[in-house]
Enzyme design. Sequence first.
Site, PDB file in Angstrom:
ATOM      1  N   LYS A 209     -57.153  20.497 -26.079  1.00 28.43           N
ATOM      2  CA  LYS A 209     -56.185  21.572 -26.312  1.00 28.43           C
ATOM      3  C   LYS A 209     -56.602  22.460 -27.482  1.00 28.43           C
ATOM      4  O   LYS A 209     -55.947  23.464 -27.762  1.00 28.43           O
ATOM      5  CB  LYS A 209     -54.792  20.989 -26.569  1.00 28.43           C
ATOM      6  CG  LYS A 209     -54.210  20.241 -25.359  1.00 28.43           C
ATOM      7  CD  LYS A 209     -52.820  19.718 -25.660  1.00 28.43           C
ATOM      8  CE  LYS A 209     -52.316  18.773 -24.577  1.00 28.43           C
ATOM      9  NZ  LYS A 209     -52.070  19.464 -23.295  1.00 28.43           N
TER      10      LYS A 209
ATOM     11  N   CYS B 172     -44.357  17.324 -17.832  1.00 27.47           N
ATOM     12  CA  CYS B 172     -44.328  15.953 -18.384  1.00 27.47           C
ATOM     13  C   CYS B 172     -43.192  15.812 -19.398  1.00 27.47           C
ATOM     14  O   CYS B 172     -43.352  15.185 -20.459  1.00 27.47           O
ATOM     15  CB  CYS B 172     -45.658  15.577 -19.015  1.00 27.47           C
ATOM     16  SG  CYS B 172     -47.013  15.489 -17.846  1.00 27.47           S
TER      17      CYS B 172
ATOM     18  N   ASP C 200     -46.539  13.235 -32.641  1.00 23.09           N
ATOM     19  CA  ASP C 200     -47.339  13.737 -31.533  1.00 23.09           C
ATOM     20  C   ASP C 200     -47.779  15.148 -31.908  1.00 23.09           C
ATOM     21  O   ASP C 200     -46.981  16.084 -31.859  1.00 23.09           O
ATOM     22  CB  ASP C 200     -46.496  13.733 -30.250  1.00 23.09           C
ATOM     23  CG  ASP C 200     -47.191  14.403 -29.061  1.00 23.09           C
ATOM     24  OD1 ASP C 200     -48.282  14.963 -29.244  1.00 23.09           O
ATOM     25  OD2 ASP C 200     -46.612  14.389 -27.964  1.00 23.09           O
TER      26      ASP C 200
ATOM     27  N   GLN D 188     -49.683  19.600 -29.602  1.00 22.81           N
ATOM     28  CA  GLN D 188     -49.446  21.037 -29.487  1.00 22.81           C
ATOM     29  C   GLN D 188     -49.460  21.757 -30.833  1.00 22.81           C
ATOM     30  O   GLN D 188     -49.354  22.984 -30.865  1.00 22.81           O
ATOM     31  CB  GLN D 188     -48.105  21.291 -28.786  1.00 22.81           C
ATOM     32  CG  GLN D 188     -48.031  20.793 -27.353  1.00 22.81           C
ATOM     33  CD  GLN D 188     -48.951  21.540 -26.406  1.00 22.81           C
ATOM     34  OE1 GLN D 188     -49.380  22.655 -26.696  1.00 22.81           O
ATOM     35  NE2 GLN D 188     -49.259  20.932 -25.271  1.00 22.81           N
TER      36      GLN D 188
ATOM     37  N   HIS E  17     -42.702  14.734 -24.885  1.00 27.63           N
ATOM     38  CA  HIS E  17     -43.611  14.580 -23.748  1.00 27.63           C
ATOM     39  C   HIS E  17     -43.544  13.128 -23.279  1.00 27.63           C
ATOM     40  O   HIS E  17     -43.244  12.219 -24.053  1.00 27.63           O
ATOM     41  CB  HIS E  17     -45.028  14.920 -24.218  1.00 27.63           C
ATOM     42  CG  HIS E  17     -46.058  15.012 -23.147  1.00 27.63           C
ATOM     43  ND1 HIS E  17     -46.649  13.897 -22.598  1.00 27.63           N
ATOM     44  CD2 HIS E  17     -46.636  16.083 -22.541  1.00 27.63           C
ATOM     45  CE1 HIS E  17     -47.544  14.274 -21.696  1.00 27.63           C
ATOM     46  NE2 HIS E  17     -47.552  15.595 -21.631  1.00 27.63           N
TER      47      HIS E  17
END
Length: 409
Positions: A224, A364, A198, A201, A121
């Site tokens: 999220k 993104c 990261d 997700q 991302h």
Amino acid sequence: MNPNELRKHFPILHQEVNGQPLVYLDSAATSQKPVEVIEALDKYYRGYNSNVHRGVHTLGTRATDAYEGAREKVRKFINASSTEEVIFTRGTTTALNTVARSYGSANLSEGDEIVISHMEHHSNIIPWQQIAKETGASLKYVDLQEDGTISLEAMRNTVTPNTKIVSIMHVSNVLGVINPIKEIAKIAHENGAIMVVDGAQSTPHLKVDVQDLDCDFFAFSGHKMVGPTGIGVLYGKKEHLEKMEPIEFGGEMIDFVGLYESTWKELPWKFEGGTPIIAGAIGLGAAIDFLENVGMENIEAHEHKLAAYALERMSTVEGIRIFGPKNANQRAGVITFNIDDVHPHDVATVLDADGIAVRAGHHCAQPLMKWLNVSATARASFYLYNTEEEIDKLVAGLVKTKEYFSNVF
């Protein structure tokens, strides 16, 4: 786990869009919020709205207890060893920028390497681009395999003793790929590098254990994972955080302020300058309670089931190209696709006319779009409240879209 029962907790899902029942398939962008989270925010603002850490009055004490209680919930949720390692931020982007700006600036110099991947991302690309320019370090990309996965062999060939930072997303927001973070962290550490993850997700969908992953930093967002917007978390190993300098200065994060010199509070507060995101943290705590009541293992199993069903059903649509692994066990509940001769934005527009919400664009992830040799894609993403019946509606909508544009042209 019964998604139809869970849907009762999400008020926004019980509406029509363009005269059709809402089918929300955009949870990778932001998830919907259960009434338990909404009520937690309402309770704070109605009942004990106050600043934290500063006052000794009753409302201030209640707010501080709730805020720090949320930090403990986060600690347990990701299995950090101490609340000192849990820093509240505005989101994943802020958390990754903090690592790049604070740790990166202090520990990188000319000749050093930062290793990331083509699937990242923008929030896990641009901060490293900027720090590389400022420090003279070089940015390296690990090659992806044909299905978009990262092989450990490629990782070993890319990471060298000159590598100081490896930063990889846990789950791709485009390909749905679940990356082998634990094994990648081992490769990074064997070469003397740190591992940054990261987790935007992955944290909403998988059971995360930062100690088992042995990552040095881990970032994720509340919105999220059925929590509020504007709140996120940076986990960092205490040994790193203690040596790092804050990047925001002002109230809350100070110990002593003189005319020409100041000192900082201890962890984690030295990284939380200004009035913190109190309501957001409390809402995130309520979101964690909700997810743990459902069970992260149940959520993961449900999404794998949905992904497998979606891959099977969507592959029957003529002219569809699905990106990422074909094996549902290698991916989370994200299916990104294109339909021949139909622009992704047109796909999303036609679906929206039937009340089906999907994402279209570059997500993104422009370097990944270039790697895939496309300008944009459409994406359907699933969560604990989605059903196989909704996937059936998606497939019917895709067939309708294909037929419509075939007749037009």
